[in-house]
Design an enzyme around this catalytic site. Structure first.
Site, short mmCIF file in Angstrom:
data_model
loop_
_atom_site.label_atom_id
_atom_site.label_comp_id
_atom_site.label_asym_id
_atom_site.label_seq_id
_atom_site.Cartn_x
_atom_site.Cartn_y
_atom_site.Cartn_z
N PRO A 421 17.51 -63.41 -41.19
CG PRO A 421 18.04 -64.84 -39.43
CD PRO A 421 18.65 -63.83 -40.34
CD GLN A 499 17.29 -66.15 -35.90
OE1 GLN A 499 16.17 -65.65 -35.81
NE2 GLN A 499 18.39 -65.42 -36.05
CE1 TYR A 580 12.03 -61.83 -29.31
CE2 TYR A 580 13.89 -61.97 -30.82
CZ TYR A 580 12.63 -61.48 -30.50
OH TYR A 580 11.98 -60.63 -31.36
NE ARG A 628 21.07 -62.54 -36.26
CZ ARG A 628 20.45 -61.75 -37.16
NH1 ARG A 628 19.37 -61.06 -36.79
NH2 ARG A 628 20.87 -61.67 -38.39
#
Length: 774
Positions: A421, A499, A580, A628
Site C-alpha cells: 500500500p 487497505q 493511525y 498491518r
C-alpha cells in the site's frame, strides 16, 4: 578495494605538513599492520608501537581473512602477503549439524591462520622495516602523544582507553548483547566451517568451529545468558568450562578435549562512534567499531582500516584531510558490515525459535542469516544444496521460490510478491479517479500476485489529507469497482486488496509533497484519537474518543467493508500501523486511557479487535483478511517485539489470515534502524513464534532478497513499495532476469513481445585476436 595501492620500495620523504612521527597505541594486527604500511610507504618516518603485553601474548586462536582483504594486502605489501599465503589453511565447506542431521554447503572459500602466527609475521615485518616495537609497555595517554607526534593511531581495542578519555569527542555507543561465549581450541583440524547445535535440559548451545592450522581449530561455544546461568557456567573456572563444553560437543570433537588460553565467558559488545578522529588522533579497528565474530573477525576490519588509513595519508595533502577521507571511505563499509553482523548475532540469539524448521530450511536460514549470503549466490556456490532446499520448499523444477503460489482462504495468489500500500494523495472528495485506475492497473499488469490499494479512509474525518481516497460513499465504491473490474479483466490471476483505515491523530495534514505530516494552513477538520495527544508539537490536538465515538467509528469500518465487498476486492487489510487511529490504541505511547480501552496490552487491543470482529462478520467468509501492524515504535516505552507477537496472536485468534508486519511512524521522535530488509526480523519473529503467515515489508528491493527471505522461512509474502514505483513491471522483469516463464508470472498478451531484456549495445563487433607490437 579500500586502500588497495601499489607501493614502490623507494619513495620520497613525506611532504611538509604530513605525518612523519607516528605513534601507534596497541600491538594487535590492526596497529602492527598500520605501522608496517606507514613505514614502508615512507622509510624516513619514525613509527613507534606500544603494546602492554608480551610479544607472544594473545587471546583467541584463529583468524579468518577474506579474499577481498588479502587482495588489498597483496597490493600494498607483497612480503606480508607471501608470508600469510605460506601459513593459510583453506577450505570451502560449511557443515551444519542439528538433531543428528548434517547438511553440507560448499563453494564458500575461507582462509585462516593462527592469531599468534599472524602477530609473529607482522612483528618480523615491522622489525625489517625499522618500526620500533615497545612490548610490556603501557602507552602514554593519547593526549600526551598527540603533542609529541604528528599522528597517533589508537588501535587499543574494544576497551580503548583513548576512546574513553575523549568520549565527549568520539561519541562512543556500546551495546551489550544477550549471549555469552568463550574462545577455545581443539588440537585437530575440522574439515569444514562447522556449526553444531546442542539442545540440553538447560537450553540451547551452539558451537562455531573452523581450522586455523593443519592440526588445530578454533572452537567458540555460545549460548543465551539465561542458559549460561541455568547450566551453571557462571560457577565454573576456565578448566571446568572447557571440560564441560568438550563433553557437550563430544560428537563434533570426536571425543577429543578442548583447551583455553586465558579464556573467559563474555558478552559481545557492538562498538560504534560518532567520530573516529580527534585532532591528530584516529581510532582504528575495535577501538572504532566491532562486528560479531559469526560473520568474520574484527581482524579483517582492522586490517582493512590500516590499508585505507595508509592510502589516505598518501593521497591527501595533510593529516586533517587524510583522516577525514579515511573515515568517509571506511564508515559506510563498516556500517554495512555491522548491520550484517547484528543480523547474524540476533539470529543466534533467537536460535531456539528456528529449531523446528525443516532440516534443510534450517541450514539455509543459518547460511543466509546476515543477508551477505543470498539465494542467488548460494545457488552459484552450491547448486545441488540450493536445489534440495527449493524442492523441500515446494518449488516446481525451474521455479524460483517467489513464483510458488500461496493460499489464503479461498484466494490463491499465483506468486509471493505484493505491491505494498502506498498513499497517492490524488483523490477528489475521496473518489479515486483515472490516476488510481492507471496506477493500480499498471502494477496489476506488472505481474505481482497481490496489488494493494493505499489506505482507504472510512470517513471524511478519517482522511490523512484532502487527497486521500475513501470508501464512505456509494460514488467512491463505484469508482473503486472500475479499478477492480479492470484488474480482474485485464490482469487475470492478479488479486487486488483494499487497505482500510482511519487517520486518527495524524489527519488534516498537507499532501506528502507539500509537507509530510504538516498541518493544513486552513480548511482543517477535527481529529479523533485514543488519547488527546498531538502527533507533533505543531499538530492539532485530537479529541479522546468516547464510547459513542468508538461505536460510530466501528460502524464506519463496517459500512466501508460492505462497500468493499460490492466493489469487488479480493482481500481486505485492516490498517493498525503507523500511528493511525487503530495503531494509536495499540501503542502505550499514544494510548493513555484509563477505561477498558487502555492500560495493559489486552485493554489497548480491545477496540482494534472489536473493529476487526465487526468487519470480519460482514466480509465474505471465503475472502481473507489481513492486519498491518507496527511491530515496534522505535521509541523507548513503546510497542516491543514481544508485544508485537502477542498482538499478532490476538488478531489471528479472531480470524486474521496473515499479519502484514511494518514498523514505526507511531511517534514523531522515533529513531528507526534503517537498512536492507530492516523490518523483516520482526516478521520473522512473529512467524517463527506463532506459525501465523506473515507479509514482510521495508527495504526489500531485489528479487534475490525475496527468494532468500521466503526460502529461509522468514516470511510468506514480500511487499515492495518503492521498487514498484520505479518499475511497475518489477515482478515480470524479475521473472525474465531469472529465466522463468511459468504460470507464476505470465506476461499479458499485449506485452509478450517485450518479455526478454532488450539488447543495450552493439554485439556484432569482431573479437580481438592478435595484439601487434609497436
Amino acid at each position: 578495494m579500500a586502500g588497495a595501492v601499489t607501493v614502490e620500495t623507494s619513495v620520497t620523504p613525506s611532504a611538509a605538513g604530513r605525518a612523519h612521527r607516528i605513534a601507534v597505541i596497541g600491538g594487535g594486527p590492526g596497529g602492527l599492520y598500520a605501522a608496517a604500511l606507514l613505514k614502508r610507504l615512507d622509510p624516513t618516518r619514525e613509527v613507534t608501537v606500544w603494546e602492554r603485553n608480551a610479544p607472544d601474548d594473545t587471546f583467541g586462536f584463529g583468524v579468518v581473512l577474506s579474499d577481498e582483504t588479502l587482495g588489498g594486502i597483496e597490493h600494498a605489501d607483497p612480503a606480508v602477503y607471501a608470508a600469510l599465503q605460506a601459513e593459510f589453511v583453506r577450505w570451502d565447506d560449511i557443515d551444519i549439524v542439528h538433531r543428528d542431521r548434517r547438511h553440507t554447503s560448499g563453494g564458500h572459500g575461507f582462509a585462516a591462520l593462527g592469531r599468534r602466527r599472524l602477530l609473529e609475521i607482522l612483528h618480523d615485518r615491522c622489525r625489517d622495516l625499522g618500526v620500533e616495537l615497545r612490548f610490556r609497555t603501557e602507552a602514554p595517554p593519547a593526549a600526551a602523544l598527540s603533542a609529541e607526534y604528528d599522528l597517533v593511531v589508537a588501535a587499543d581495542g574494544v576497551h580503548s582507553l583513548t576512546r574513553e578519555a575523549r568520549a565527549d569527542v568520539f561519541g562512543p555507543a556500546l551495546t551489550t548483547h544477550h549471549c555469552r561465549y568463550i574462545w577455545l581450541a581443539a588440537d585437530f583440524a575440522f574439515d569444514a566451517f562447522r556449526f553444531e547445535i546442542a539442545e540440553t535440559e538447560h537450553g540451547v548451545l551452539q558451537l562455531h568451529g573452523y581450522p586455523f592450522s593443519p592440526h588445530e581449530s578454533t572452537v567458540i561455544v555460545e549460548m543465551r545468558e539465561e542458559v549460561w546461568e541455568a547450566a551453571g557456567f557462571a560457577e565454573l573456572d576456565e578448566r571446568e568450562s572447557t571440560e564441560r563444553c568438550a563433553k557437550i560437543f563430544a560428537d563434533a570433537l570426536g571425543g577429543r578435549p578442548l583447551r583455553g588460553n586465558n579464556s573467559t565467558w563474555i558478552n559481545f559488545r557492538t562498538v560504534t562512534n560518532s567520530r573516529w578522529s580527534d585532532g591528530n588522533t584516529v581510532l582504528l579497528g575495535d577501538a572504532a567499531h566491532t562486528a560479531h565474530f559469526s560473520i568474520g573477525s574484527g581482524t579483517k576490519l582492522a586490517v582493512e582500516d590500516a590499508l585505507a588509513l595508509a592510502a589516505c595519508l598518501e593521497e591527501q595533502p595533510d593529516i586533517p584531510a587524510a583522516l577525514q577521507a579515511y573515515e568517509a571511505e571506511r564508515r559506510p563499509v563498516v556500517a554495512s558490515t555491522q548491520r550484517a553482523a547484528r543480523a547474524s548475532l540476533e539470529w543466534f540469539e533467537r536460535l531456539p525459535d528456528y529449531l523446528d524448521q525443516p532440516p534443510r530450511q534450517f541450514a539455509f536460514n543459518l547460511l543466509t542469516r546476515s543477508r551477505r549470503v543470498t539465494h542467488d549466490n548460494l545457488r552459484l556456490r552450491d547448486a545441488d544444496f540450493t536445489r534440495a532446499v527449493e524442492r523441500d520448499f515446494g518449488c516446481p523444477d525451474g521455479t524460483p521460490p517467489m513464483f510458488t503460489p500461496f493460499r489464503l482462504r479461498d484466494l490463491t495468489l499465483r506468486n509471493r510478491v505484493v505491491v505494498s500500500p502506498m498513499d497517492m494523495y490524488s483523490a477528489v472528495d475521496g473518489v479515486p479517479g483515472d490516476f488510481h485506475l492507471v496506477h493500480l492497473g499498471a502494477r496489476a499488469l506488472g505481474g505481482a500476485g497481490l496489488v494493494m490499494t493505499e489506505m482507504v479512509c472510512v470517513s471524511e474525518r478519517g482522511r490523512i489529507t484532502p487527497g486521500c481516497a475513501g470508501l464512505y460513499t456509494d460514488e467512491q465504491a463505484e469508482s473503486w469497482r472500475r479499478v477492480t473490474d479492470f484488474v480482474h479483466a485485464q490482469a487475470p490471476g492478479t488479486a487486488i486488496g483494499l487497505q482500510l483505515g482511519h487517520s486518527g491523530r495524524k489527519g488534516s495534514t498537507k499532501l506528502m509533497w507539500e509537507g509530510i505530516d504538516e498541518p493544513l494552513p486552513d480548511g482543517n477538520w477535527p481529529l479523533d484519537a485514543a488519547s488527546p495527544l498531538p502527533y507533533r508539537p505543531d499538530s492539532q490536538t485530537p479529541r479522546e474518543l468516547s464510547r459513542a465515538g468508538l461505536t460510530e467509528i466501528r460502524e464506519q469500518f463496517v459500512d466501508a467493508a460492505r462497500r468493499a465487498d460490492r466493489a469487488g476486492f479480493d482481500l481486505l487489510e485492516l490498517h493498525c500501523a503507523h500511528g493511525y487511529l487503530l495503531s494509536g490504541f495499540l501503542s502505550p505511547l499514544t494510548n493513555h486511557r484509563t477505561d477498558a480501552y487502555g492500560g495493559d496490552l489486552s485493554g489497548r487491543l480491545r477496540f482494534p479487535l472489536e473493529v476487526f470482529d465487526a468487519v470480519r462478520e460482514v466480509w465474505p467468509a471465503g475472502r481473507p483478511m489481513t492486519v498491518r501492524i507496527s511491530a515496534t515504535d522505535w521509541a523507548e516505552g513503546g510497542t516491543t517485539a514481544e508485544d508485537a507477537v502477542e498482538i499478532a496472536r490476538a488478531f489471528a485468534a479472531h480470524g486474521a489470515d496473515a499479519i502484514d508486519v511494518s514498523t514505526g511512524q507511531v511517534v514523531s521522535h522515533e529513531r528507526p534502524a534503517y537498512g536492507r530488509s530492516y523490518q523483516t526480523p520482526y516478521a520473522d519473529r512473529i512467524r517463527s513464534l506463532t506459525g501465523i503467515p506473515v507479509i514482510t515489508v521495508g527495504a526489500v528491493s531485489s528479487w534475490d532478497d525475496v527468494n532468500s527471505l521466503l526460502l529461509a522461512g522468514r516470511a510468506d509474502l514480500c511487499a515492495l513499495a518503492r521498487p514498484h514505483l520505479y518499475d511497475p513491471h518489477w515482478t515480470l522483469h524479475a521473472a525474465a532476469e531469472q529465466g522463468y516463464a511459468g504460470p507464476g508470472a505470465p506476461w499479458p498478451a499485449q506485452y509478450r513481445a517485450g518479455s526478454r531484456r532488450p539488447q543495450t549495445g552493439r554485439t556484432d563487433a569482431p573479437k580481438q585476436r592478435l595484439k601487434l607490437g609497436d
